[in-house]
Design an enzyme around this catalytic site. Sequence first.
Site, PDB file in Angstrom:
ATOM      1  CE  LYS A   1     -24.093 -30.767   5.203  1.00  0.00           C
ATOM      2  NZ  LYS A   1     -25.138 -30.949   4.177  1.00  0.00           N
TER       3      LYS A   1
ATOM      4  CB  CYS B   1     -39.992 -31.233  11.590  1.00  0.00           C
ATOM      5  SG  CYS B   1     -39.930 -29.649  12.415  1.00  0.00           S
TER       6      CYS B   1
ATOM      7  CD  GLU C   1     -26.848 -33.030   0.577  1.00  0.00           C
ATOM      8  OE1 GLU C   1     -27.148 -32.323   1.567  1.00  0.00           O
ATOM      9  OE2 GLU C   1     -26.593 -34.252   0.662  1.00  0.00           O
TER      10      GLU C   1
HETATM   11  P1  NAD Z   1     -31.666 -35.521   6.235  1.00  0.00           P
HETATM   12  O1  NAD Z   1     -31.495 -36.210   7.548  1.00  0.00           O
HETATM   13  O2  NAD Z   1     -31.640 -36.337   5.009  1.00  0.00           O
HETATM   14  O3  NAD Z   1     -30.507 -34.410   6.045  1.00  0.00           O
HETATM   15  C1  NAD Z   1     -30.227 -33.456   7.036  1.00  0.00           C
HETATM   16  C2  NAD Z   1     -28.765 -33.059   6.930  1.00  0.00           C
HETATM   17  O4  NAD Z   1     -27.946 -34.194   7.156  1.00  0.00           O
HETATM   18  C3  NAD Z   1     -28.381 -32.498   5.568  1.00  0.00           C
HETATM   19  O5  NAD Z   1     -27.521 -31.397   5.760  1.00  0.00           O
HETATM   20  C4  NAD Z   1     -27.663 -33.659   4.905  1.00  0.00           C
HETATM   21  O6  NAD Z   1     -26.648 -33.234   4.021  1.00  0.00           O
HETATM   22  C5  NAD Z   1     -27.055 -34.406   6.066  1.00  0.00           C
HETATM   23  N1  NAD Z   1     -26.974 -35.856   5.826  1.00  0.00           N
HETATM   24  C6  NAD Z   1     -27.838 -36.613   5.100  1.00  0.00           C
HETATM   25  N2  NAD Z   1     -27.456 -37.905   5.106  1.00  0.00           N
HETATM   26  C7  NAD Z   1     -26.324 -37.961   5.858  1.00  0.00           C
HETATM   27  C8  NAD Z   1     -25.462 -39.040   6.233  1.00  0.00           C
HETATM   28  N3  NAD Z   1     -25.685 -40.300   5.846  1.00  0.00           N
HETATM   29  N4  NAD Z   1     -24.409 -38.753   7.009  1.00  0.00           N
HETATM   30  C9  NAD Z   1     -24.179 -37.488   7.425  1.00  0.00           C
HETATM   31  N5  NAD Z   1     -24.958 -36.435   7.087  1.00  0.00           N
HETATM   32  C10 NAD Z   1     -26.026 -36.670   6.312  1.00  0.00           C
HETATM   33  O7  NAD Z   1     -33.002 -34.660   6.355  1.00  0.00           O
HETATM   34  P2  NAD Z   1     -33.737 -33.832   5.208  1.00  0.00           P
HETATM   35  O8  NAD Z   1     -34.364 -34.777   4.259  1.00  0.00           O
HETATM   36  O9  NAD Z   1     -32.855 -32.773   4.680  1.00  0.00           O
HETATM   37  O10 NAD Z   1     -34.875 -33.097   6.064  1.00  0.00           O
HETATM   38  C11 NAD Z   1     -36.115 -33.681   6.376  1.00  0.00           C
HETATM   39  C12 NAD Z   1     -36.093 -34.330   7.733  1.00  0.00           C
HETATM   40  O11 NAD Z   1     -35.734 -33.367   8.726  1.00  0.00           O
HETATM   41  C13 NAD Z   1     -37.451 -34.855   8.159  1.00  0.00           C
HETATM   42  O12 NAD Z   1     -37.261 -36.091   8.790  1.00  0.00           O
HETATM   43  C14 NAD Z   1     -37.947 -33.813   9.145  1.00  0.00           C
HETATM   44  O13 NAD Z   1     -38.874 -34.272  10.088  1.00  0.00           O
HETATM   45  C15 NAD Z   1     -36.671 -33.421   9.799  1.00  0.00           C
HETATM   46  N6  NAD Z   1     -36.777 -32.119  10.429  1.00  0.00           N
HETATM   47  C16 NAD Z   1     -36.852 -32.090  11.785  1.00  0.00           C
HETATM   48  C17 NAD Z   1     -37.003 -30.886  12.427  1.00  0.00           C
HETATM   49  C18 NAD Z   1     -37.077 -30.818  13.917  1.00  0.00           C
HETATM   50  O14 NAD Z   1     -36.988 -29.733  14.436  1.00  0.00           O
HETATM   51  N7  NAD Z   1     -37.224 -31.923  14.633  1.00  0.00           N
HETATM   52  C19 NAD Z   1     -37.068 -29.700  11.685  1.00  0.00           C
HETATM   53  C20 NAD Z   1     -36.970 -29.766  10.298  1.00  0.00           C
HETATM   54  C21 NAD Z   1     -36.826 -31.005   9.681  1.00  0.00           C
END
Ligand code: NAD
Length: 496
Positions: free
Chosen positions: A174, A282, A177
């Site tokens: 998944k 990240c 988006e």
């Molecule tokens: P996000 O948490 O907004 O989204 C991640 C995923 O979760 C997406 O597929 C999204 O569709 C889904 N999602 C979003 N809101 C949701 C909800 N309310 N309920 C269920 N699913 C939901 O993150 P992002 O903005 O896409 O990515 C950036 C974040 O990811 C930053 O905080 C970054 O630090 C983190 N990140 C962490 C790592 C790591 O390895 N620790 C690596 C890359 C990115």
Amino acid sequence: MSTRISHWIDGRVSEGTSGRTSPVYNPATGEQSGEVDLASAAEVSDVVKKAAAAAREWRSASLSKRSAVLFAFRHLLQEHADDLAEIVTAEHGKTLADAHGEVARGSENVEYACGVPELMKGGFSEQAATGIDVYSIRQPLGVVAGITPFNFPLMVPLWMCANAIATGNAFILKPSEKDPSASLLIAKLWQQAGLPDGVFTVLQGDKEAVDALLTDPGVAAVSFVGSTPIAKYIYETGTAAGKRVQALGGAKNHAMVLPDADLDVAADAIVGAAYGAAGERCMALSVTVAVGDVADRLVDAISARLPKLVVGPGNESDTDMGPLITAAHRDKVAGYIDAGASAGAKVVVDGREADVPECGFFLGTTLLDGVTPEMSVYTDEIFGPVLGVVRVDTYEEGLELINANRYANGTAIFTRDGGAARQFQFDVEVGMVGINVPIPVPVAYYSFGGWKASLFGDTHMYGPEGVNFYTRGKVVTSRWPDPSTSSVDLGFPRTR
Ligand code: NAD
């Protein structure tokens, strides 16, 4: 022109039936480039059943057959590196060079998984008791799902699916988006590599699809990478539904610079790690902890480098830093700069004033000095091209600051003193540590993961921990007795 971006189910592109879609933008132009389908709970349920059927077949494929598919997939990733990088740049905004780095680091995980015959080897103890052998095997879980963030639309899916598929599972991706198209090229390449249809599925979607995956009884495990609040939610919801969950969250990575550090080495590394991918990593270094009298020299060295960085579209060859992912995110990051300035931080370089392209979601680089731990620019993950400098007097003060932070993904120390670096490695409460290395993303044969609010669950991503996550152990105790020696014995079996 807006392209429809759909699912990949049973080996082909499959248009969604939910009637819900979400716009996809080219962040460098600000224009909508596509529209992605958002799966409904009913579509998720249907796909999980299909994946379960594929998983039953795939786990029977021999290790050498699986390894051959992985080798072919790795070759195709390299052959299509330019296409993959272009797709990533078009929807994410990062530079093409950076996108190529993403292809390369993602491919390492596929290389690791090519060794699946070695990775799946169990143990064997001959004659554990008289005439009895004991051995362990690892078996796949069935259907596993990966939910991925926008900032690595190619690499993070590869962190997950390479090991999940190599170990005999069916994998449902998944993607974010915000930049969903790379997932479809990954799917095509898996198919070309010889992976049976249904073993790799792409389900585009948002919260509705995620919630359905988290509660569907047919999904055995969920890997998640994204922000901390969502990681926590995924972990709690998935484990409450009886699933294995590894959920990697956000970060606030500190670079500690000791007074003896080579200033040019430290400044070059910190600039690269703070502003690369516009800070949307990240493992970005977003806080510099300047120890003692290094602070003024370090701030000067960093600020001298920033005007030389070219901010522009990621597909132009002289660009160093591309746009942010959305207009809303650009405005949120700019809001943090406002808040930092109001709270008393000195804006040494101001990204809000930078000369950047007018269309698109651009913001220049910002350097804030005199940041203190109460400021929101310190406490929050900004995820943009903003670097804060916190000044401390001693190593101990810097260490205490880092260890008190709620996030603990990565950190780095810059010094020429091996003893100090080793002490830092021993003391610091962070999952990944760099010594004169700014973005210490472990190679694929180690595992990736932070501590504290950067990880929910106890398993890190990819490498040996990834293989364990996607498999479960079975221990067999076996004997082939001479029937003439058999008798009834009600005692608890003891080793003899
Ligand atoms: P996000 O948490 O907004 O989204 C991640 C995923 O979760 C997406 O597929 C999204 O569709 C889904 N999602 C979003 N809101 C949701 C909800 N309310 N309920 C269920 N699913 C939901 O993150 P992002 O903005 O896409 O990515 C950036 C974040 O990811 C930053 O905080 C970054 O630090 C983190 N990140 C962490 C790592 C790591 O390895 N620790 C690596 C890359 C990115």
